[in-house]
Design an enzyme around this catalytic site. Structure first.
Site, PDB file in Angstrom:
ATOM      1  N   TYR A 169      41.400  40.588 -38.815  1.00  0.00           N
ATOM      2  CA  TYR A 169      40.057  40.187 -38.376  1.00  0.00           C
ATOM      3  C   TYR A 169      39.132  41.384 -38.210  1.00  0.00           C
ATOM      4  CZ  TYR A 169      41.222  35.354 -38.295  1.00  0.00           C
ATOM      5  OH  TYR A 169      41.567  34.087 -38.711  1.00  0.00           O
ATOM      6  N   ARG A 220      37.811  41.854 -41.533  1.00  0.00           N
ATOM      7  CA  ARG A 220      36.795  40.838 -41.857  1.00  0.00           C
ATOM      8  C   ARG A 220      35.488  41.093 -41.117  1.00  0.00           C
ATOM      9  NH1 ARG A 220      38.847  34.935 -41.621  1.00  0.00           N
ATOM     10  NH2 ARG A 220      36.803  34.677 -42.572  1.00  0.00           N
ATOM     11  N   HIS A 273      33.801  26.540 -37.323  1.00  0.00           N
ATOM     12  CA  HIS A 273      35.006  27.352 -37.137  1.00  0.00           C
ATOM     13  C   HIS A 273      34.760  28.602 -36.300  1.00  0.00           C
ATOM     14  CE1 HIS A 273      37.042  25.376 -40.913  1.00  0.00           C
ATOM     15  NE2 HIS A 273      36.968  24.578 -39.870  1.00  0.00           N
ATOM     16  N   CYS A 293      39.496  34.976 -24.875  1.00  0.00           N
ATOM     17  CA  CYS A 293      40.773  35.369 -24.286  1.00  0.00           C
ATOM     18  C   CYS A 293      41.828  34.393 -24.797  1.00  0.00           C
ATOM     19  CB  CYS A 293      40.676  35.326 -22.765  1.00  0.00           C
ATOM     20  SG  CYS A 293      42.286  35.604 -21.974  1.00  0.00           S
ATOM     21  N   CYS A 336      42.838  32.658 -20.950  1.00  0.00           N
ATOM     22  CA  CYS A 336      41.899  31.945 -20.085  1.00  0.00           C
ATOM     23  C   CYS A 336      40.658  31.521 -20.879  1.00  0.00           C
ATOM     24  CB  CYS A 336      41.535  32.794 -18.860  1.00  0.00           C
ATOM     25  SG  CYS A 336      40.343  34.116 -19.171  1.00  0.00           S
ATOM     26  N   CYS A 356      42.009  40.803 -21.584  1.00  0.00           N
ATOM     27  CA  CYS A 356      40.852  40.114 -20.989  1.00  0.00           C
ATOM     28  C   CYS A 356      40.429  40.777 -19.678  1.00  0.00           C
ATOM     29  CB  CYS A 356      41.236  38.656 -20.745  1.00  0.00           C
ATOM     30  SG  CYS A 356      39.973  37.715 -19.902  1.00  0.00           S
ATOM     31  N   CYS A 378      40.901  37.617 -16.657  1.00  0.00           N
ATOM     32  CA  CYS A 378      42.208  37.231 -16.114  1.00  0.00           C
ATOM     33  C   CYS A 378      43.195  38.403 -16.113  1.00  0.00           C
ATOM     34  CB  CYS A 378      42.779  36.036 -16.866  1.00  0.00           C
ATOM     35  SG  CYS A 378      43.389  36.420 -18.528  1.00  0.00           S
TER      36      CYS A 378
END
Ligand code: OAD
Length: 310
Positions: A73, A76, A128, A136, A139, A196, A199
């Site tokens: 990713y 991308r 999408h 996260c 959470c 994250c 959390c």
């Protein structure tokens, strides 16, 4: 002229249908961004470092090797940030500005190019998600519009090397290793990946919808409300194999509301047109590059597109 043998390819005939259409929907896929230099999923370019792009787009792949999925990713995000919107994106933007709430674009693309072409946001539904949202894995935290490139120092991309790998042939050996649960092919220690801030436990992940995950509830509700509101005259099915559900189901939903279908795709009927393959002689098929075709077929409403820098 409509042909008794299948969909029309006549631009003048399409222009008449377009001009008499009161409500129009577009369903877009990766082919819309192909002319901007971004790879599609199922054609050439659907591989990344010997992995099928689709096999990395799952929560299971992320659980197994979050570093690998993040690198994919990160690549991308990097490519999408380098790319520029093309005339196909701008044509849809103009159609949206002209038709206002009577036009809606549903896109499966996560590359942000429609947004960068200034498509009115209210009329652009991201089925999408987006590469530039960060969620996260544990959470409900979500951060929007994060354009950091790289997102994290460990995720820096050597794009020359990745382009070479993307173009390289898939080796069965490498894929088998990835698919074999006994082989540890992990790339980055998960403890070193960003976690994250809310959390403190979950790993951060890209805000895209992965296979097996639900589409964003609000978006689906908004699209449903738009469809229910009235008859639909036309659906433009642009650069998508229309094989991924529920997105592909919108072709049938539009048909059920009276829509003619106009497919704009590099492939013709001999290719994979999925939910849009049963075209009748009331429908249209424009085979070729969406970046060239859209400005031409939408001209009666959008006029000529000026040259743009963006
Ligand atoms: P695909 O890769 O399945 O299909 C791309 C389509 O674009 C093919 O039909 C090509 O023929 C066509 N195409 C290629 N270049 C084109 C061009 N220049 N102009 C017009 N058409 C062109 O991509 P999608 O249908 O978008 O989902 O894939 C749907 C979903 O599957 C994606 O959103 C992604 C993927 O896995 C998730 O990640 C959940």
């Amino acid at each position: 002229m409509a042909s008794i043998y299948g969909p029309s390819t006549d631009v003048a005939e399409f222009h008449e249908v377009l001009k008499s259409s009161k409500r129009i929907m577009a369903l877009c896929g990766a082919g819309l961004s192909a002319a901007s230099g971004l790879g599609t999923f199922r054609g050439a370019g659907g591989m990344w470092r010997n992995h099928k792009a689709t096999s990395l787009a799952t929560p299971e792949a992320f659980e197994r090797d979050p570093g690998l999925v993040w690198l994919f990713y990160s690549y991308r995000r990097h490519k999408a940030l380098q790319a520029k919107p093309n005339p196909g994106h701008y044509a849809l933007t103009e159609l949206s500005k002209k038709m206002l709430e009577d036009f809606i674009t549903l896109t499966q693309n996560v590359d942000g190019l429609s947004q960068r072409a200034n498509h009115p946001r209210e009329q652009l539904k991201l089925l999408h998600g987006s590469l530039f949202d960060i969620k996260c894995f544990a959470c409900d935290r979500i951060e929007q519009n994060n354009y950091d490139d790289p997102f994290h120092p460990l995720l820096a991309i050597d794009s020359t090397e990745d382009d070479r790998l993307a173009a390289a042939e898939n080796t069965a050996q490498a894929r088998a290793a990835y698919e074999d649960p006994n082989v540890d092919t992990r790339t980055i220690n998960p403890d070193d990946l960003p976690h994250c801030p809310k959390c403190k436990k979950g790993l951060l992940r890209p805000g895209v919808v992965w296979f097996g995950e639900a589409l964003p509830e609000d978006t689906i509700a908004e699209v449903g409300a738009w469809i229910e509101k009235d008859k639909i005259d036309l659906i433009l099915v642009i650069g998508t194999t229309a094989t991924v559900w529920p997105a592909a189901g919108y072709v049938e939903e539009a048909r059920n509301k009276g829509a003619k279908v106009a497919v704009i795709n590099m492939d013709g009927l001999e290719g994979e047109l999925g939910a849009a393959s049963d075209l009748t002689d009331d429908d249209f098929l424009f085979q070729g590059d969406a970046a060239k075709i859209l400005p031409e077929i939408l001209k009666p409403i959008i006029g000529g597109l000026e040259k743009r820098e963006s």
